[in-house]
Design an enzyme around this catalytic site. Structure first.
Site, PDB file in Angstrom:
ATOM      1  N   LYS A  45     -10.642  -2.620  -3.522  1.00 22.98           N
ATOM      2  CA  LYS A  45     -11.445  -1.392  -3.612  1.00 22.98           C
ATOM      3  C   LYS A  45     -10.688  -0.298  -4.336  1.00 22.98           C
ATOM      4  O   LYS A  45     -11.291   0.575  -4.952  1.00 22.98           O
ATOM      5  CB  LYS A  45     -11.759  -0.884  -2.201  1.00 22.98           C
ATOM      6  CG  LYS A  45     -12.562  -1.843  -1.356  1.00 22.98           C
ATOM      7  CD  LYS A  45     -12.871  -1.135  -0.039  1.00 22.98           C
ATOM      8  CE  LYS A  45     -13.412  -2.083   0.984  1.00 22.98           C
ATOM      9  NZ  LYS A  45     -12.552  -2.142   2.179  1.00 22.98           N
ATOM     10  N   LYS A  89      -5.218  -9.284  -6.484  1.00 20.69           N
ATOM     11  CA  LYS A  89      -6.398  -9.362  -5.625  1.00 20.69           C
ATOM     12  C   LYS A  89      -7.481  -8.372  -6.079  1.00 20.69           C
ATOM     13  O   LYS A  89      -7.159  -7.243  -6.447  1.00 20.69           O
ATOM     14  CB  LYS A  89      -5.931  -9.006  -4.202  1.00 20.69           C
ATOM     15  CG  LYS A  89      -6.957  -9.151  -3.122  1.00 20.69           C
ATOM     16  CD  LYS A  89      -6.356  -8.761  -1.771  1.00 20.69           C
ATOM     17  CE  LYS A  89      -6.537  -7.280  -1.495  1.00 20.69           C
ATOM     18  NZ  LYS A  89      -7.077  -6.947  -0.185  1.00 20.69           N
ATOM     19  N   LYS A 137       0.817  -1.225   0.000  1.00 21.57           N
ATOM     20  CA  LYS A 137       0.000   0.000   0.000  1.00 21.57           C
ATOM     21  C   LYS A 137       0.847   1.270   0.000  1.00 21.57           C
ATOM     22  O   LYS A 137       0.457   2.270  -0.585  1.00 21.57           O
ATOM     23  CB  LYS A 137      -0.958   0.005   1.197  1.00 21.57           C
ATOM     24  CG  LYS A 137      -2.077  -1.002   1.024  1.00 21.57           C
ATOM     25  CD  LYS A 137      -3.292  -0.683   1.854  1.00 21.57           C
ATOM     26  CE  LYS A 137      -4.414  -1.633   1.472  1.00 21.57           C
ATOM     27  NZ  LYS A 137      -5.592  -1.513   2.288  1.00 21.57           N
TER      28      LYS A 137
HETATM   29  N1  AQP Z   1     -10.122  -9.953  -2.937  1.00 16.56           N
HETATM   30  C1  AQP Z   1     -10.503 -10.439  -1.771  1.00 16.56           C
HETATM   31  N2  AQP Z   1     -10.841 -11.744  -1.635  1.00 16.56           N
HETATM   32  C2  AQP Z   1     -11.254 -12.251  -0.442  1.00 16.56           C
HETATM   33  N3  AQP Z   1     -11.358 -11.488   0.677  1.00 16.56           N
HETATM   34  C3  AQP Z   1     -11.040 -10.182   0.586  1.00 16.56           C
HETATM   35  N4  AQP Z   1     -11.044  -9.173   1.483  1.00 16.56           N
HETATM   36  C4  AQP Z   1     -10.649  -8.030   0.893  1.00 16.56           C
HETATM   37  N5  AQP Z   1     -10.368  -8.253  -0.396  1.00 16.56           N
HETATM   38  C5  AQP Z   1     -10.601  -9.584  -0.623  1.00 16.56           C
HETATM   39  C6  AQP Z   1     -11.453  -9.339   2.879  1.00 16.56           C
HETATM   40  O1  AQP Z   1     -12.461  -8.391   3.156  1.00 16.56           O
HETATM   41  C7  AQP Z   1     -12.351  -8.004   4.520  1.00 16.56           C
HETATM   42  C8  AQP Z   1     -12.405  -6.524   4.627  1.00 16.56           C
HETATM   43  O2  AQP Z   1     -11.341  -5.949   3.928  1.00 16.56           O
HETATM   44  P1  AQP Z   1     -10.948  -4.454   4.226  1.00 16.56           P
HETATM   45  O3  AQP Z   1     -11.886  -3.571   3.584  1.00 16.56           O
HETATM   46  O4  AQP Z   1     -10.830  -4.233   5.666  1.00 16.56           O
HETATM   47  O5  AQP Z   1      -9.482  -4.297   3.724  1.00 16.56           O
HETATM   48  P2  AQP Z   1      -8.703  -4.620   2.417  1.00 16.56           P
HETATM   49  O6  AQP Z   1      -8.226  -6.028   2.472  1.00 16.56           O
HETATM   50  O7  AQP Z   1      -7.648  -3.600   2.328  1.00 16.56           O
HETATM   51  O8  AQP Z   1      -9.754  -4.437   1.253  1.00 16.56           O
HETATM   52  P3  AQP Z   1      -9.471  -4.087  -0.229  1.00 16.56           P
HETATM   53  O9  AQP Z   1     -10.744  -4.210  -0.906  1.00 16.56           O
HETATM   54  O10 AQP Z   1      -8.376  -4.901  -0.803  1.00 16.56           O
HETATM   55  O11 AQP Z   1      -9.047  -2.580  -0.201  1.00 16.56           O
HETATM   56  P4  AQP Z   1      -7.736  -1.891  -0.767  1.00 16.56           P
HETATM   57  O12 AQP Z   1      -8.009  -1.663  -2.198  1.00 16.56           O
HETATM   58  O13 AQP Z   1      -7.665  -0.621   0.009  1.00 16.56           O
HETATM   59  O14 AQP Z   1      -6.578  -2.801  -0.528  1.00 16.56           O
HETATM   60  C9  AQP Z   1     -11.054  -8.613   5.063  1.00 16.56           C
HETATM   61  O15 AQP Z   1     -11.361  -9.763   5.835  1.00 16.56           O
HETATM   62  C10 AQP Z   1     -10.311  -8.998   3.832  1.00 16.56           C
HETATM   63  O16 AQP Z   1      -9.489 -10.130   4.054  1.00 16.56           O
END
Ligand code: AQP
Length: 335
Positions: free
Chosen positions: A202, A199, A115
């Protein structure tokens, strides 16, 4: 102080673009645990601000994650739904744990490296210490189980190490339990629809890379139609998905949405072209997601209801976390 045996804590960041990975990797599993566990589900707004958030959007996104929880089937009467910033124990415990966790541990966290990117000096200090706040979230409730997607496994290990080091340093054996990660289902890591090696996330600049929980039936069908695959038909077994990340991802999504294994999906679609499989996947995704999307919309129109849920949930969360914090203060020697 009694240690509960079956207490679940987990959270989702209100950073917008809630997607199918968040649903299949986390929220859907939260729903299933309600029958067997005492569940605490948090909208982690303090985590969200580790990268810049527009304040108005943060507030709307916080309500949206709460609406997604409830629309997916989380019962806020039987279990606890709240937003993190309303319960000061999270920040207070995070500070104490910041003094327990070692810099070397944080330097190994791959999510920070991903990140922060190349320009680490410009990342917030909060982004660096994010895993410590996550440990505090879990340990403030002495939670025993944490349902997460695979990407959070390393942070969970850090939370376990933190619990153990705190107990050892302060000679408080078993005060914090070792939280167990629950990484469940066939879609623990949903990949981008544009690149099966990345992955689904968001923050991906391409909206076509993810199915969001706001998408209409047409959006879902379009994104699946445009999903990156290869020219070969679907193989007859899971081994045949090796080296085919786009195909593997779509089969995994189908499996998770239909509560089947990938092997069962391939038994059904073996030899099928994507021109057949993609419309079947789109129909399934619309069937499963549209009712949730519609219910989310309905709930989002009732802001007072969502705010009351979050307020009441925070009160109940404080009733658990505050006595834990009071004991932590004593253990640490604060008077
Ligand atoms: N691609 C994914 N597949 C399975 N599980 C996922 N999670 C996130 N992406 C995937 C799970 O969703 C929960 C909440 O995630 P979060 O919003 O707290 O954080 P994150 O992992 O940073 O989400 P993003 O969507 O990937 O955001 P960015 O783009 O900011 O990096 C967690 O349990 C996570 O494992």
């Amino acid at each position: 102080m009694d240690q509960p045996q079956n207490r679940v804590f987990s959270g989702v960041q209100p950073t917008g673009n809630l997607h199918l990975g968040n649903y299949l990797g986390a929220i859907r599993n939260f729903v299933g645990l309600q029958e067997t566990h005492e569940c605490i589900y948090c909208v982690v707004d303090m985590h969200a601000i580790t990268v810049w958030q527009d304040p108005k959007e943060l507030a709307a996104n916080t309500r949206e994650v709460a609406a997604a929880y409830i629309a997916s089937g989380i019962d806020p009467e039987r279990h606890i739904v709240f937003n993190q910033s309303k319960v000061s124990a999270h920040a207070e415990l995070a500070w104490i744990l910041n003094c327990v966790v070692r810099i070397g541990w944080l330097n190994r966290m791959t999510q920070f490296k991903d990140k922060a990117g190349k320009d680490r000096e410009k990342a917030s200090v909060g982004l660096y210490t994010y895993p410590v706040l996550m440990a505090a979230d879990i340990l403030a409730y002495r939670a025993t189980h944490v349902p997460v997607g695979e990407d959070q496994k390393q942070h969970l290990e850090l939370a376990r190490d933190t619990a153990q080091k705190f107990n050892n340093d302060f000679d408080a054996p078993d005060f914090f339990p070792q939280p167990e990660p629950l990484i469940m289902g066939e879609a623990t890591r949903v990949m981008s629809l544009r690149d099966g090696t990345k992955k689904m996330s968001k923050s991906d600049p391409s909206d076509l890379s993810r199915i969001t929980m706001r998408d209409s039936a047409d959006d879902i069908a379009k994104k699946i139609r445009k999903a990156q695959t290869d020219p070969d038909p679907l193989p007859e077994d899971v081994k045949g998905l090796e080296g085919r990340p786009g195909a593997d991802n779509l089969v995994g999504i189908y499996a998770a949405l239909s509560d089947k294994t990938k092997a069962q999906v391939l038994a059904e679609f073996s030899g099928a072209q994507f021109s057949v499989f993609k419309p079947a996947l789109a129909d399934l995704a619309v069937e499963k997601l549209s009712p949730i999307t519609n219910e989310m919309k309905r709930l989002m129109d009732d802001r007072a209801y969502i705010d009351t849920i979050l307020e009441k949930g925070a009160e109940r969360a404080r009733a658990i976390a505050d006595p834990v914090l009071a004991r932590v203060r004593e253990i640490v020697g604060f008077i």
